[in-house]
Design an enzyme around this catalytic site. Sequence first.
Site, PDB file in Angstrom:
ATOM      1  N   THR A 134      -5.175   9.787   9.403  1.00  0.00           N
ATOM      2  CA  THR A 134      -4.797   8.476   9.986  1.00  0.00           C
ATOM      3  C   THR A 134      -3.729   8.535  10.917  1.00  0.00           C
ATOM      4  O   THR A 134      -3.462   7.660  11.863  1.00  0.00           O
ATOM      5  CB  THR A 134      -4.731   7.313   8.925  1.00  0.00           C
ATOM      6  OG1 THR A 134      -3.652   7.917   7.857  1.00  0.00           O
ATOM      7  CG2 THR A 134      -5.815   7.326   7.896  1.00  0.00           C
TER       8      THR A 134
ATOM      9  N   ARG B 177       7.171  -9.634  11.309  1.00  0.00           N
ATOM     10  CA  ARG B 177       6.662 -10.042  10.147  1.00  0.00           C
ATOM     11  C   ARG B 177       7.378  -9.365   8.894  1.00  0.00           C
ATOM     12  O   ARG B 177       7.457  -9.891   7.698  1.00  0.00           O
ATOM     13  CB  ARG B 177       4.972  -9.551  10.194  1.00  0.00           C
ATOM     14  CG  ARG B 177       4.326 -10.192   8.720  1.00  0.00           C
ATOM     15  CD  ARG B 177       3.048 -10.203   9.155  1.00  0.00           C
ATOM     16  NE  ARG B 177       2.440 -11.208   9.724  1.00  0.00           N
ATOM     17  CZ  ARG B 177       1.917 -10.942  11.070  1.00  0.00           C
ATOM     18  NH1 ARG B 177       1.976  -9.857  11.691  1.00  0.00           N
ATOM     19  NH2 ARG B 177       1.274 -12.001  11.983  1.00  0.00           N
ATOM     20  N   ARG B 178       7.558  -7.976   9.101  1.00  0.00           N
ATOM     21  CA  ARG B 178       8.559  -7.250   8.148  1.00  0.00           C
ATOM     22  C   ARG B 178       9.455  -7.863   7.757  1.00  0.00           C
ATOM     23  O   ARG B 178       9.960  -8.023   6.661  1.00  0.00           O
ATOM     24  CB  ARG B 178       8.391  -5.685   8.389  1.00  0.00           C
ATOM     25  CG  ARG B 178       7.106  -4.921   8.330  1.00  0.00           C
ATOM     26  CD  ARG B 178       7.492  -3.530   8.760  1.00  0.00           C
ATOM     27  NE  ARG B 178       6.417  -2.724   8.762  1.00  0.00           N
ATOM     28  CZ  ARG B 178       6.426  -1.271   8.915  1.00  0.00           C
ATOM     29  NH1 ARG B 178       7.577  -0.875   8.873  1.00  0.00           N
ATOM     30  NH2 ARG B 178       5.310  -0.620   9.391  1.00  0.00           N
TER      31      ARG B 178
ATOM     32  N   GLU C 206      -4.642   1.245   2.104  1.00  0.00           N
ATOM     33  CA  GLU C 206      -5.280  -0.045   2.034  1.00  0.00           C
ATOM     34  C   GLU C 206      -6.851   0.090   1.490  1.00  0.00           C
ATOM     35  O   GLU C 206      -7.308  -0.655   0.612  1.00  0.00           O
ATOM     36  CB  GLU C 206      -5.259  -0.744   3.474  1.00  0.00           C
ATOM     37  CG  GLU C 206      -6.101  -2.165   3.099  1.00  0.00           C
ATOM     38  CD  GLU C 206      -5.140  -3.002   2.249  1.00  0.00           C
ATOM     39  OE1 GLU C 206      -5.584  -3.985   1.680  1.00  0.00           O
ATOM     40  OE2 GLU C 206      -3.862  -2.808   2.008  1.00  0.00           O
TER      41      GLU C 206
ATOM     42  N   LEU D  97       6.288   5.255   7.944  1.00  0.00           N
ATOM     43  CA  LEU D  97       6.833   5.900   8.978  1.00  0.00           C
ATOM     44  C   LEU D  97       7.767   5.142   9.700  1.00  0.00           C
ATOM     45  O   LEU D  97       8.701   5.626  10.390  1.00  0.00           O
ATOM     46  CB  LEU D  97       5.491   6.600  10.119  1.00  0.00           C
ATOM     47  CG  LEU D  97       6.173   7.420  10.984  1.00  0.00           C
ATOM     48  CD1 LEU D  97       6.857   8.411  10.352  1.00  0.00           C
ATOM     49  CD2 LEU D  97       4.893   7.764  11.987  1.00  0.00           C
TER      50      LEU D  97
ATOM     51  N   SER E 208       0.772  -1.135   0.017  1.00  0.00           N
ATOM     52  CA  SER E 208      -0.063  -0.096  -0.025  1.00  0.00           C
ATOM     53  C   SER E 208       0.769   1.262   0.171  1.00  0.00           C
ATOM     54  O   SER E 208       0.325   2.364  -0.385  1.00  0.00           O
ATOM     55  CB  SER E 208      -0.976  -0.040   1.421  1.00  0.00           C
ATOM     56  OG  SER E 208      -0.371   0.065   2.394  1.00  0.00           O
ATOM     57  N   HIS E 209       1.965   1.047   0.273  1.00  0.00           N
ATOM     58  CA  HIS E 209       2.914   2.355   0.485  1.00  0.00           C
ATOM     59  C   HIS E 209       4.177   2.270  -0.618  1.00  0.00           C
ATOM     60  O   HIS E 209       5.191   2.876  -0.647  1.00  0.00           O
ATOM     61  CB  HIS E 209       3.464   2.567   1.886  1.00  0.00           C
ATOM     62  CG  HIS E 209       2.568   2.911   2.770  1.00  0.00           C
ATOM     63  ND1 HIS E 209       1.651   2.265   3.269  1.00  0.00           N
ATOM     64  CD2 HIS E 209       2.651   4.272   3.377  1.00  0.00           C
ATOM     65  CE1 HIS E 209       0.968   2.701   4.095  1.00  0.00           C
ATOM     66  NE2 HIS E 209       1.502   4.143   4.261  1.00  0.00           N
TER      67      HIS E 209
ATOM     68  N   ARG F 249       5.127 -12.555  18.568  1.00  0.00           N
ATOM     69  CA  ARG F 249       6.069 -12.019  18.049  1.00  0.00           C
ATOM     70  C   ARG F 249       6.389 -10.621  18.538  1.00  0.00           C
ATOM     71  O   ARG F 249       5.611 -10.019  18.888  1.00  0.00           O
ATOM     72  CB  ARG F 249       5.705 -12.041  16.445  1.00  0.00           C
ATOM     73  CG  ARG F 249       5.304 -13.291  15.891  1.00  0.00           C
ATOM     74  CD  ARG F 249       4.553 -13.089  14.607  1.00  0.00           C
ATOM     75  NE  ARG F 249       5.136 -12.440  13.498  1.00  0.00           N
ATOM     76  CZ  ARG F 249       5.749 -13.139  12.482  1.00  0.00           C
ATOM     77  NH1 ARG F 249       5.638 -14.461  12.583  1.00  0.00           N
ATOM     78  NH2 ARG F 249       6.312 -12.233  11.654  1.00  0.00           N
ATOM     79  N   LEU F 250       7.903 -10.281  18.193  1.00  0.00           N
ATOM     80  CA  LEU F 250       7.993  -8.846  18.484  1.00  0.00           C
ATOM     81  C   LEU F 250       7.601  -8.031  17.525  1.00  0.00           C
ATOM     82  O   LEU F 250       7.385  -8.405  16.082  1.00  0.00           O
ATOM     83  CB  LEU F 250       9.677  -8.741  18.510  1.00  0.00           C
ATOM     84  CG  LEU F 250      10.194  -9.576  19.707  1.00  0.00           C
ATOM     85  CD1 LEU F 250      11.848  -9.495  19.643  1.00  0.00           C
ATOM     86  CD2 LEU F 250       9.805  -8.965  20.949  1.00  0.00           C
ATOM     87  N   PRO F 251       7.049  -6.913  17.557  1.00  0.00           N
ATOM     88  CA  PRO F 251       6.605  -5.725  16.759  1.00  0.00           C
ATOM     89  C   PRO F 251       7.839  -5.848  15.641  1.00  0.00           C
ATOM     90  O   PRO F 251       8.821  -5.391  15.956  1.00  0.00           O
ATOM     91  CB  PRO F 251       6.484  -4.649  17.283  1.00  0.00           C
ATOM     92  CG  PRO F 251       5.995  -5.063  18.643  1.00  0.00           C
ATOM     93  CD  PRO F 251       7.177  -6.099  19.009  1.00  0.00           C
TER      94      PRO F 251
END
Length: 337
Positions: A163, A311-312, A192, A127, A50-51, A306-308
């Site tokens: 947002t 997933r990335r 999104e 960000l 989306s970015h 999971r740690l923030p």
Amino acid sequence: MKEWPMNEILGLDDLEALACDVLRRAGASEMAAASVARSTRAAERDGIRSHGLMYIPIYAEHLRCGKVDGQAVPQVTAPRPGAVRVDAGAGFAHPAIDAGFDRLIGAARSQGIAAMTIFNSYNCGVLGHHAERIAEAGLLGLCFTNAPASIAPWGGRTPVIGTNPFALGVPDGAGGAKMVIDQSASAIAKSEIMLRAREGRSIDAGWAFDETGAPTTDAGAALKGSMAPAGGYKGFGAGLMVEIFAACLAGATLGKDAAPFSGPLGGPPRTGQCFIAVETDALSGGQFGARLTDLAEAIAAQEGARLPGARRADARARIEADGVAVPQDLLERIINS
């Protein structure tokens, strides 16, 4: 213009070069095009579609219609030892952030804590990547950016804030980020909903309201109404906090007065950002690393947790190896921008 093959799988180098080429052709300076292209690459690398590339035709349109000044040269000042201020000149946020970044880091290391505000700015992409960049410099990074209004006050119907994402980048002590928290005041990123509207898909219940204030799953109706704040009134409060840092403190345009990031009408949005960098040992007495490790282990030790940012990181490893799958219609739209 370079002839680009219509491949549906692009390596990250080719993806960045394509974005840079299109932006330069649309009127961006070499500095601005390169900065935005790097941000686009990072978004696609981390699986944040989306970015990523979907924004390149929008950026090109905004360069041509004057919503973004592609030739703007950011102006950096330092009114206090721990304060950095950048006028983006109605240009892209990315080169403005780059222009002040080293001074922010130097001030934080010298003073223990420093802040950088940016005004006359624009969409800054993901960000969390800016917060991660601060963490990679060995500092704790807290970042805010405001956006054109799309969220109404809890109980109201007229959007007042955007947002309004905020992000935290936590250093790992080894030149990387231990974790990255990146979330917005809305239940979902507006980009999104824009993506789903373009693809003719519905949105999830609880994401948005239509013009009458009624919940909707129609992406088009959502874009005419307002976004739902994450967590109800608590989400609106978080967005209001961001507005105070990124608009009020930065001297930038309030979201309620800013031109939209989408479409050619309205002129430059002139929104803002705020970045705070903290030298952790100065404030923790050297205990930050140990406390962070203890905290992270308490999270990671739990099955399914999971740690923030994890997933990335997983997406990053996979996409760096395999490249980015780009829909043919999007690739054509980018090349013809």
